[in-house]
Design a protein around this motif. Structure first.
Motif, PDB file in Angstrom:
ATOM      1  N   GLY A   1      42.157   5.105  38.683  1.00 25.60           N
ATOM      2  CA  GLY A   1      41.079   6.014  39.065  1.00 25.60           C
ATOM      3  C   GLY A   1      40.654   6.987  37.973  1.00 25.60           C
ATOM      4  O   GLY A   1      39.785   7.833  38.203  1.00 25.60           O
ATOM      5  N   ALA A   2      41.261   6.876  36.769  1.00 21.74           N
ATOM      6  CA  ALA A   2      40.855   7.764  35.672  1.00 21.74           C
ATOM      7  C   ALA A   2      39.567   7.243  35.051  1.00 21.74           C
ATOM      8  O   ALA A   2      39.225   6.069  35.181  1.00 21.74           O
ATOM      9  N   LYS A   3      38.846   8.145  34.382  1.00 20.58           N
ATOM     10  CA  LYS A   3      37.616   7.760  33.667  1.00 20.58           C
ATOM     11  C   LYS A   3      37.835   7.794  32.159  1.00 20.58           C
ATOM     12  O   LYS A   3      36.888   7.621  31.383  1.00 20.58           O
ATOM     13  N   GLY A   4      39.068   8.080  31.756  1.00 23.19           N
ATOM     14  CA  GLY A   4      39.376   8.114  30.330  1.00 23.19           C
ATOM     15  C   GLY A   4      40.836   8.460  30.149  1.00 23.19           C
ATOM     16  O   GLY A   4      41.562   8.683  31.131  1.00 23.19           O
ATOM     17  N   VAL A   5      41.246   8.491  28.888  1.00 18.79           N
ATOM     18  CA  VAL A   5      42.649   8.804  28.595  1.00 18.79           C
ATOM     19  C   VAL A   5      42.750   9.864  27.500  1.00 18.79           C
ATOM     20  O   VAL A   5      41.873   9.987  26.659  1.00 18.79           O
ATOM     21  N   GLN A   6      43.856  10.616  27.558  1.00 18.82           N
ATOM     22  CA  GLN A   6      44.213  11.490  26.437  1.00 18.82           C
ATOM     23  C   GLN A   6      45.449  10.864  25.790  1.00 18.82           C
ATOM     24  O   GLN A   6      46.416  10.513  26.471  1.00 18.82           O
ATOM     25  N   ILE A   7      45.393  10.723  24.478  1.00 19.17           N
ATOM     26  CA  ILE A   7      46.473  10.090  23.729  1.00 19.17           C
ATOM     27  C   ILE A   7      46.972  11.058  22.661  1.00 19.17           C
ATOM     28  O   ILE A   7      46.164  11.628  21.919  1.00 19.17           O
ATOM     29  N   GLY A   8      48.290  11.282  22.632  1.00 20.28           N
ATOM     30  CA  GLY A   8      48.844  12.188  21.630  1.00 20.28           C
ATOM     31  C   GLY A   8      49.710  11.463  20.624  1.00 20.28           C
ATOM     32  O   GLY A   8      49.334  11.269  19.466  1.00 20.28           O
ATOM     33  N   THR A   9      50.889  11.035  21.095  1.00 21.51           N
ATOM     34  CA  THR A   9      51.903  10.433  20.215  1.00 21.51           C
ATOM     35  C   THR A   9      51.329   9.361  19.280  1.00 21.51           C
ATOM     36  O   THR A   9      51.630   9.351  18.080  1.00 21.51           O
ATOM     37  N   ARG A  10      50.482   8.465  19.800  1.00 23.02           N
ATOM     38  CA  ARG A  10      49.940   7.382  18.953  1.00 23.02           C
ATOM     39  C   ARG A  10      49.188   7.944  17.751  1.00 23.02           C
ATOM     40  O   ARG A  10      49.245   7.377  16.655  1.00 23.02           O
ATOM     41  N   PHE A  11      48.472   9.069  17.971  1.00 23.80           N
ATOM     42  CA  PHE A  11      47.676   9.617  16.871  1.00 23.80           C
ATOM     43  C   PHE A  11      48.514  10.363  15.825  1.00 23.80           C
ATOM     44  O   PHE A  11      48.035  10.645  14.736  1.00 23.80           O
ATOM     45  N   ILE A  12      49.767  10.702  16.176  1.00 25.73           N
ATOM     46  CA  ILE A  12      50.619  11.328  15.151  1.00 25.73           C
ATOM     47  C   ILE A  12      50.830  10.319  14.019  1.00 25.73           C
ATOM     48  O   ILE A  12      50.815  10.665  12.844  1.00 25.73           O
ATOM     49  N   CYS A  13      50.995   9.051  14.420  1.00 22.78           N
ATOM     50  CA  CYS A  13      51.193   7.988  13.422  1.00 22.78           C
ATOM     51  C   CYS A  13      49.856   7.424  12.953  1.00 22.78           C
ATOM     52  O   CYS A  13      49.626   6.219  12.998  1.00 22.78           O
ATOM     53  N   SER A  14      48.972   8.332  12.539  1.00 24.19           N
ATOM     54  CA  SER A  14      47.703   7.916  11.935  1.00 24.19           C
ATOM     55  C   SER A  14      47.709   8.383  10.492  1.00 24.19           C
ATOM     56  O   SER A  14      48.441   9.324  10.145  1.00 24.19           O
ATOM     57  N   GLU A  15      46.903   7.743   9.667  1.00 24.06           N
ATOM     58  CA  GLU A  15      46.838   8.148   8.259  1.00 24.06           C
ATOM     59  C   GLU A  15      46.313   9.558   8.095  1.00 24.06           C
ATOM     60  O   GLU A  15      46.750  10.311   7.231  1.00 24.06           O
TER      61      GLU A  15
END
Ligand code: TUI
Length: 316
Positions: A185-199
């Motif tokens: 039932g969500a219309k989107g997501v918030q993502i944290g941990t995955r973005f820590i491992c970004s360049e």
């Protein structure tokens, strides 16, 4: 395209917003996520207002897309940080660790979209009635300061009770998680941990490597006895903290032990003595990539997952 109501409300291409992680979510990370079609978010944490103003100005130079600021409501500088947010008419404000009710009228007046994190149905309803544009429903799988309920049970219960978009958070790092959140039932997501491992994330390499190395049971909850439970990767600091809790240290002593520990980990790379906040989904993060690749891959994978699920439906 994978388009939802949330994209229109926040003026973004993909229904993905980046968690406003203290120390980790700098202008560089926020701008990279916004440039990739998500909503980048600067994490104010406990930082003084001048630092946040500097980050907002830097982000404005790095992107022409909308971005947000996450305000941590327990911050000693919360009032000054809100003044900066008002002055810069930031596109979106997300809030954590409390009830942002007293700031909502002013934020609405200046046209800022307000998206509080809520750990319960009751607070979600209250936020809707005060004029929130959406809510982030964050399960206990998340990193950092967490509530009690899981994303899987909280998202459908909140989504069934309010009419503004729900953004699911906690335990999401790929296309499967995005599709699951939409199904709940969500219309989107918030993502944290995955973005820590970004360049583009400016966190210390050792912090990123700790997440890459983490397995399913490594992100544990500390500080339950203080009333402000915090999920971190298991290390020397976490073990000592829990030992002190068991030995009956009072909340004030424990809070003192935590001061500066997130900075030690994120900025200095002290991944043994510092607080390495991360979510339970850390175990599926295996590679450091640019934010654009992370987001494109999540969206591409979500579309594949949706097609596969459709294939399960058979007419009698
Ligand atoms: O806020 C977060 N995550 C955070 S904040 C943070 S810094 C910190 N460190 C130690 C102790 C406290 C903060 C690190 N990570 N996520 C959003 C979130 N908000 N999780 C839970 C809540 C929450 C809790 C209670 C939101 C509202 C709330 O309302 C209580 C009320 O007033 O009804």
């Amino acid at each position: 395209m994978l388009n939802t109501d949330l994209c229109k409300i926040l003026n973004i291409k993909h229904p993905i917003i980046q968690g406003g992680m203290a120390w980790v979510a700098t202008a560089e990370l926020a701008a990279a996520v916004s440039n990739a079609g998500g909503l980048g978010v600067i994490g104010a944490g406990n930082a003084p207002a001048e630092i946040i103003e500097n980050e907002i100005e830097k982000a404005k130079k790095l992107t022409d897309q909308p971005f947000g600021v996450n305000v941590m409501l327990l911050s000693p500088f919360i009032e000054e940080v809100m003044e900066v947010v008002y002055r810069h008419k930031v596109s979106v404000v997300t809030t954590g660790a409390g009830n942002p009710g007293k700031y909502m009228k002013k934020l609405k007046e200046i046209g800022t979209k307000i998206v509080p994190v809520v750990p319960s149905v009751a607070l979600a309803k209250r936020m809707e009635s005060l004029g929130a544009d959406a809510v982030i429903v964050e399960g206990t799988e998340a990193g950092g300061h967490v509530g009690e309920l899981t994303t899987f049970v909280l998202v459908p219960q909140v989504a069934g009770e309010i009419n503004i978009p729900v953004i699911a958070a906690g335990g999401i790092a790929d296309g499967r998680g995005l599709v699951a959140a939409l199904a709940l039932g969500a219309k989107g997501v918030q993502i944290g941990t995955r973005f820590i491992c970004s360049e583009e994330c400016t966190a210390h390499e050792k912090y990123k490597n700790a997440i890459l190395k983490a397995r399913d049971r490594d992100a544990i909850v500390t500080a339950r006895s203080t009333g402000h439970p915090v999920r971190v990767l298991k290390n020397k600091f976490a073990k000592e903290f829990i030992k002190n809790e068991k030995e009956g240290f009072i909340p004030e002593e424990l809070e003192k032990l935590g001061v500066g520990k997130l900075r030690d980990a994120v900025v200095e790379g002290d991944v043994e003595g510092g607080s390495v906040m991360a979510g339970q989904i850390a175990g599926i993060v295996k590679e450091i990539k640019p934010c654009k690749e992370i987001i494109d891959e999540i969206v591409r994978d979500a579309k594949v997952q949706l097609q596969n699920l459709k294939g399960l439906v058979k007419e009698e």
